[in-house]
Design an enzyme around this catalytic site. Structure first.
Site, PDB file in Angstrom:
ATOM      1  N   ARG A 124      23.222  49.826  32.054  1.00  0.00           N
ATOM      2  CA  ARG A 124      24.450  50.443  31.510  1.00  0.00           C
ATOM      3  C   ARG A 124      25.164  51.340  32.504  1.00  0.00           C
ATOM      4  NH1 ARG A 124      21.041  50.882  27.306  1.00  0.00           N
ATOM      5  NH2 ARG A 124      21.361  49.294  25.723  1.00  0.00           N
ATOM      6  N   LYS A 146      38.443  49.365  39.636  1.00  0.00           N
ATOM      7  CA  LYS A 146      38.283  48.030  39.037  1.00  0.00           C
ATOM      8  C   LYS A 146      37.174  47.284  39.760  1.00  0.00           C
ATOM      9  CE  LYS A 146      42.959  46.731  37.646  1.00  0.00           C
ATOM     10  NZ  LYS A 146      43.931  45.648  37.859  1.00  0.00           N
ATOM     11  N   GLU A 188      49.919  44.627  51.813  1.00  0.00           N
ATOM     12  CA  GLU A 188      49.784  45.613  50.723  1.00  0.00           C
ATOM     13  C   GLU A 188      50.331  46.975  51.166  1.00  0.00           C
ATOM     14  OE1 GLU A 188      48.804  44.521  47.791  1.00  0.00           O
ATOM     15  OE2 GLU A 188      47.653  42.706  48.254  1.00  0.00           O
ATOM     16  N   LYS A 230      48.077  54.668  46.128  1.00  0.00           N
ATOM     17  CA  LYS A 230      47.344  53.976  45.063  1.00  0.00           C
ATOM     18  C   LYS A 230      46.657  55.011  44.167  1.00  0.00           C
ATOM     19  CE  LYS A 230      44.795  50.111  43.475  1.00  0.00           C
ATOM     20  NZ  LYS A 230      43.867  49.014  43.631  1.00  0.00           N
ATOM     21  N   GLU A 240      45.589  51.176  33.205  1.00  0.00           N
ATOM     22  CA  GLU A 240      46.634  50.168  33.343  1.00  0.00           C
ATOM     23  C   GLU A 240      47.457  49.953  32.084  1.00  0.00           C
ATOM     24  OE1 GLU A 240      45.346  46.228  34.622  1.00  0.00           O
ATOM     25  OE2 GLU A 240      46.682  46.492  36.308  1.00  0.00           O
ATOM     26  N   ARG A 244      50.795  51.658  36.391  1.00  0.00           N
ATOM     27  CA  ARG A 244      49.991  50.878  37.316  1.00  0.00           C
ATOM     28  C   ARG A 244      50.601  49.497  37.580  1.00  0.00           C
ATOM     29  NH1 ARG A 244      43.455  51.598  37.525  1.00  0.00           N
ATOM     30  NH2 ARG A 244      43.019  49.987  39.043  1.00  0.00           N
ATOM     31  N   ASN A 248      51.961  45.644  41.023  1.00  0.00           N
ATOM     32  CA  ASN A 248      52.118  44.176  41.029  1.00  0.00           C
ATOM     33  C   ASN A 248      53.365  43.712  41.757  1.00  0.00           C
ATOM     34  OD1 ASN A 248      49.786  43.588  39.654  1.00  0.00           O
ATOM     35  ND2 ASN A 248      50.762  43.837  37.649  1.00  0.00           N
ATOM     36  N   HIS A 251      53.630  40.439  43.535  1.00  0.00           N
ATOM     37  CA  HIS A 251      52.444  39.671  43.162  1.00  0.00           C
ATOM     38  C   HIS A 251      52.696  38.570  42.134  1.00  0.00           C
ATOM     39  CE1 HIS A 251      50.290  42.520  45.572  1.00  0.00           C
ATOM     40  NE2 HIS A 251      49.139  41.962  45.297  1.00  0.00           N
ATOM     41  N   HIS A 255      51.125  35.128  43.263  1.00  0.00           N
ATOM     42  CA  HIS A 255      50.095  34.336  42.571  1.00  0.00           C
ATOM     43  C   HIS A 255      50.555  32.890  42.429  1.00  0.00           C
ATOM     44  CE1 HIS A 255      48.460  38.304  40.760  1.00  0.00           C
ATOM     45  NE2 HIS A 255      47.862  38.014  41.897  1.00  0.00           N
ATOM     46  N   HIS A 268      45.973  35.590  50.447  1.00  0.00           N
ATOM     47  CA  HIS A 268      46.601  36.454  49.448  1.00  0.00           C
ATOM     48  C   HIS A 268      47.719  37.291  50.078  1.00  0.00           C
ATOM     49  CE1 HIS A 268      47.130  39.022  45.989  1.00  0.00           C
ATOM     50  NE2 HIS A 268      46.906  40.087  46.746  1.00  0.00           N
TER      51      HIS A 268
HETATM   52  N1  LIG Z   1      39.217  45.826  42.603  1.00  0.00           N
HETATM   53  C1  LIG Z   1      40.486  45.812  42.955  1.00  0.00           C
HETATM   54  O1  LIG Z   1      41.274  46.650  42.517  1.00  0.00           O
HETATM   55  C2  LIG Z   1      40.981  44.767  43.892  1.00  0.00           C
HETATM   56  C3  LIG Z   1      42.260  44.865  44.453  1.00  0.00           C
HETATM   57  C4  LIG Z   1      42.664  43.913  45.371  1.00  0.00           C
HETATM   58  C5  LIG Z   1      41.806  42.861  45.689  1.00  0.00           C
HETATM   59  N2  LIG Z   1      40.586  42.772  45.129  1.00  0.00           N
HETATM   60  C6  LIG Z   1      39.656  41.681  45.464  1.00  0.00           C
HETATM   61  O2  LIG Z   1      39.324  41.798  46.837  1.00  0.00           O
HETATM   62  C7  LIG Z   1      38.946  40.519  47.311  1.00  0.00           C
HETATM   63  C8  LIG Z   1      39.579  40.305  48.675  1.00  0.00           C
HETATM   64  O3  LIG Z   1      39.093  41.300  49.557  1.00  0.00           O
HETATM   65  P1  LIG Z   1      39.180  41.135  51.142  1.00  0.00           P
HETATM   66  O4  LIG Z   1      40.545  40.721  51.508  1.00  0.00           O
HETATM   67  O5  LIG Z   1      38.608  42.357  51.714  1.00  0.00           O
HETATM   68  O6  LIG Z   1      38.294  39.845  51.419  1.00  0.00           O
HETATM   69  P2  LIG Z   1      36.727  39.648  51.734  1.00  0.00           P
HETATM   70  O7  LIG Z   1      35.914  40.664  51.058  1.00  0.00           O
HETATM   71  O8  LIG Z   1      36.427  38.233  51.466  1.00  0.00           O
HETATM   72  O9  LIG Z   1      36.665  39.906  53.307  1.00  0.00           O
HETATM   73  C9  LIG Z   1      37.366  39.039  54.166  1.00  0.00           C
HETATM   74  C10 LIG Z   1      36.483  38.515  55.285  1.00  0.00           C
HETATM   75  O10 LIG Z   1      36.318  39.524  56.266  1.00  0.00           O
HETATM   76  C11 LIG Z   1      34.949  39.669  56.607  1.00  0.00           C
HETATM   77  N3  LIG Z   1      34.799  41.067  57.004  1.00  0.00           N
HETATM   78  C12 LIG Z   1      34.786  42.147  56.208  1.00  0.00           C
HETATM   79  N4  LIG Z   1      34.803  43.259  56.934  1.00  0.00           N
HETATM   80  C13 LIG Z   1      34.775  42.888  58.222  1.00  0.00           C
HETATM   81  C14 LIG Z   1      34.803  43.593  59.446  1.00  0.00           C
HETATM   82  N5  LIG Z   1      34.903  44.926  59.483  1.00  0.00           N
HETATM   83  N6  LIG Z   1      34.753  42.886  60.599  1.00  0.00           N
HETATM   84  C15 LIG Z   1      34.718  41.535  60.559  1.00  0.00           C
HETATM   85  N7  LIG Z   1      34.733  40.806  59.436  1.00  0.00           N
HETATM   86  C16 LIG Z   1      34.773  41.477  58.282  1.00  0.00           C
HETATM   87  C17 LIG Z   1      34.200  39.252  55.376  1.00  0.00           C
HETATM   88  O11 LIG Z   1      32.909  38.809  55.698  1.00  0.00           O
HETATM   89  C18 LIG Z   1      35.084  38.121  54.848  1.00  0.00           C
HETATM   90  O12 LIG Z   1      34.751  36.913  55.462  1.00  0.00           O
HETATM   91  C19 LIG Z   1      39.384  39.509  46.272  1.00  0.00           C
HETATM   92  O13 LIG Z   1      38.251  39.027  45.592  1.00  0.00           O
HETATM   93  C20 LIG Z   1      40.258  40.318  45.332  1.00  0.00           C
HETATM   94  O14 LIG Z   1      40.212  39.840  44.011  1.00  0.00           O
HETATM   95  C21 LIG Z   1      40.156  43.712  44.232  1.00  0.00           C
HETATM   96 ZN   LIG Z   2      47.314  42.068  46.349  1.00  0.00          ZN
END
Ligand SMILES: NC(=O)c1ccc[n+]([C@@H]2O[C@H](COP(=O)([O-])OP(=O)(O)OC[C@H]3O[C@@H](n4cnc5c(N)ncnc54)[C@H](O)[C@@H]3O)[C@@H](O)[C@H]2O)c1
Ligand SMILES: [Zn+2]
Length: 367
Positions: A124, A146, A188, A230, A240, A244, A248, A251, A255, A268
């Site tokens: 939990r 999130k 972003e 943010k 949200e 918030r 978007n 976005h 999407h 993305h």
């Molecule tokens: N929770 C939220 O509010 C929120 C907001 C936006 C996006 N997201 C989520 O985030 C995800 C995308 O995140 P991302 O763009 O970081 O992608 P990711 O986590 O897949 O990382 C991208 C790539 O970079 C590599 N990597 C990470 N750090 C590195 C570093 N310092 N040096 C070399 N390689 C590195 C990783 O291994 C991966 O292959 C999606 O799943 C999306 O849904 C969540």
């Molecule tokens: Zn985004």
């Protein structure tokens, strides 16, 4: 501890600080221990990130008496599954992680979302700490609480809000990030300027070259300002319900571009870049924004080497249909966060005809 930038996130008894600065990774032990020192810790990461950074983190934790176990999941979005959450639960049980323990996410948004969801639900909820290592995770995913995973039928369909106890952002970790991933985060960053802060937008435009070169001063400033923006939005609207939604901006079209382009064709961030331009054009058409806003936005995105054209493979009707499906508004109007000017955004219902017109005009102006 060195003199890092601290951004406080004020959420009552769940308040915490984001620590930002070059080299902060080696102080993560002190940061985690200064919160509720965990009895044991699970450090969740992937092999790529582990190769570069896990030693520094493990050493720093150990120097502060925190015995952490390294848990690896495969890199990439496909790891954000319930199956991996269950694997994490089992590993937590194997290592004896209890309510006094903590989960620490070291990696991009995928690791943060997955480990955060496991932390939110295991027994939990246990303490959660974030060490985001991509620009996107630093300026976006790690702020706001999130967490979640994907289902085969769609992204982020299962999740929970779970605020971290600490977030540590070492801007030097961005040095090893592939250039395309860096640009994803920059899209972003531009969005944050558009929705909230004209001066920040101007800074990003003038510092584009330095940001692409990952220069320390400019990068620390961008990460700090984006986190503050943010933070401000999330603090005002944690669950949200209203404000918030301005996050978007760009976005709704993004999407659709991701779906119509075929997942993986546009990253993305690239889709967000295209979406920011289309949505500014729609805002101009609706008389919300002055003419020229879309061009100004396209100009900064080009400087950051992000795509701004509406490619011919992105069929207008397909985009309109994808927006309707995404927003579950077939035949009706979809809600957009449209820019009124640089620094201000408004939530507006946009009918399909205006979406189509915006996409067409986008294709005419920028191909
Ligand atoms: N929770 C939220 O509010 C929120 C907001 C936006 C996006 N997201 C989520 O985030 C995800 C995308 O995140 P991302 O763009 O970081 O992608 P990711 O986590 O897949 O990382 C991208 C790539 O970079 C590599 N990597 C990470 N750090 C590195 C570093 N310092 N040096 C070399 N390689 C590195 C990783 O291994 C991966 O292959 C999606 O799943 C999306 O849904 C969540
Ligand atoms: Zn985004």
């Amino acid at each position: 501890m060195s003199d890092y930038t601290q951004v406080p996130v004020d959420l009552g008894d769940r308040s915490y600080a984001v620590t930002i600065g070059p080299g902060a990774l080696s102080d993560v032990g002190a940061i985690v221990a200064s919160r509720r020192a965990p009895t044991s810790a699970a450090l969740v990461t992937n092999p790529t990130v582990a190769r570069h950074y896990s030693q520094t983190v493990l050493q720093s934790l150990s120097a502060h008496g925190i015995d952490a176990r390294l848990l690896l999941v495969a890199a990439g979005e496909r790891s954000k599954t319930l199956a991996n959450v269950e694997r994490l639960y089992n590993w937590f049980l194997d290592m004896g992680l209890d309510r006094g323990g903590a989960v620490i996410a070291l990696g991009g948004g995928v690791i943060g979302d997955l480990a955060g969801f496991a932390a939110a639900t295991y027994m939990r909820g246990v303490d959660f700490h974030q060490i985001p290592t991509t620009l996107l995770a630093q300026v976006d995913a790690s702020v706001g609480g999130k967490t979640g995973v994907d289902l085969p039928r769609g992204k982020n369909l299962v999740g929970a809000f779970h605020q971290p106890r600490s977030v540590t952002m070492d801007t030097r970790t961005l040095d090893t990030l592939p250039a395309r991933e860096l640009r994803c985060g920059l899209a972003e960053v531009v969005k944050h300027g558009i929705i909230y802060d004209q001066a920040y937008f101007r800074f990003v435009a003038s510092a584009a070259r330095h940001l692409l070169a990952r220069e320390e001063t400019e990068m620390v400033h961008a990460v700090q300002r984006s986190v503050e923006i943010k933070r401000d939005v999330v603090q005002a609207d944690e669950r949200e319900s209203g404000l918030r939604a301005i996050l978007n901006c760009g976005h709704t079209i993004a999407h659709a571009v991701e779906v119509v382009g075929g997942y993986g064709h546009y990253s993305h961030g690239e889709a967000v870049s295209i979406g920011l331009v289309t949505e500014a054009i729609i805002a101009e058409h609706l008389g919300l924004a002055e003419n020229g806003l879309a061009k100004e936005i396209a100009c900064i995105l080009s400087k950051l080497r992000l795509p701004v054209g509406m490619g011919s493979e992105l069929d207008t009707n397909d985009i309109v249909r994808a927006v309707a499906l995404d927003k579950k508004t077939l035949g009706g109007a979809a809600r957009f966060a449209l820019p009124e000017r640089i620094g201000q955004c408004r939530i507006v219902e946009v009918p399909s005809s205006e979406i189509a017109r915006g996409v067409e005009e986008h294709r005419r102006l920028f191909t």
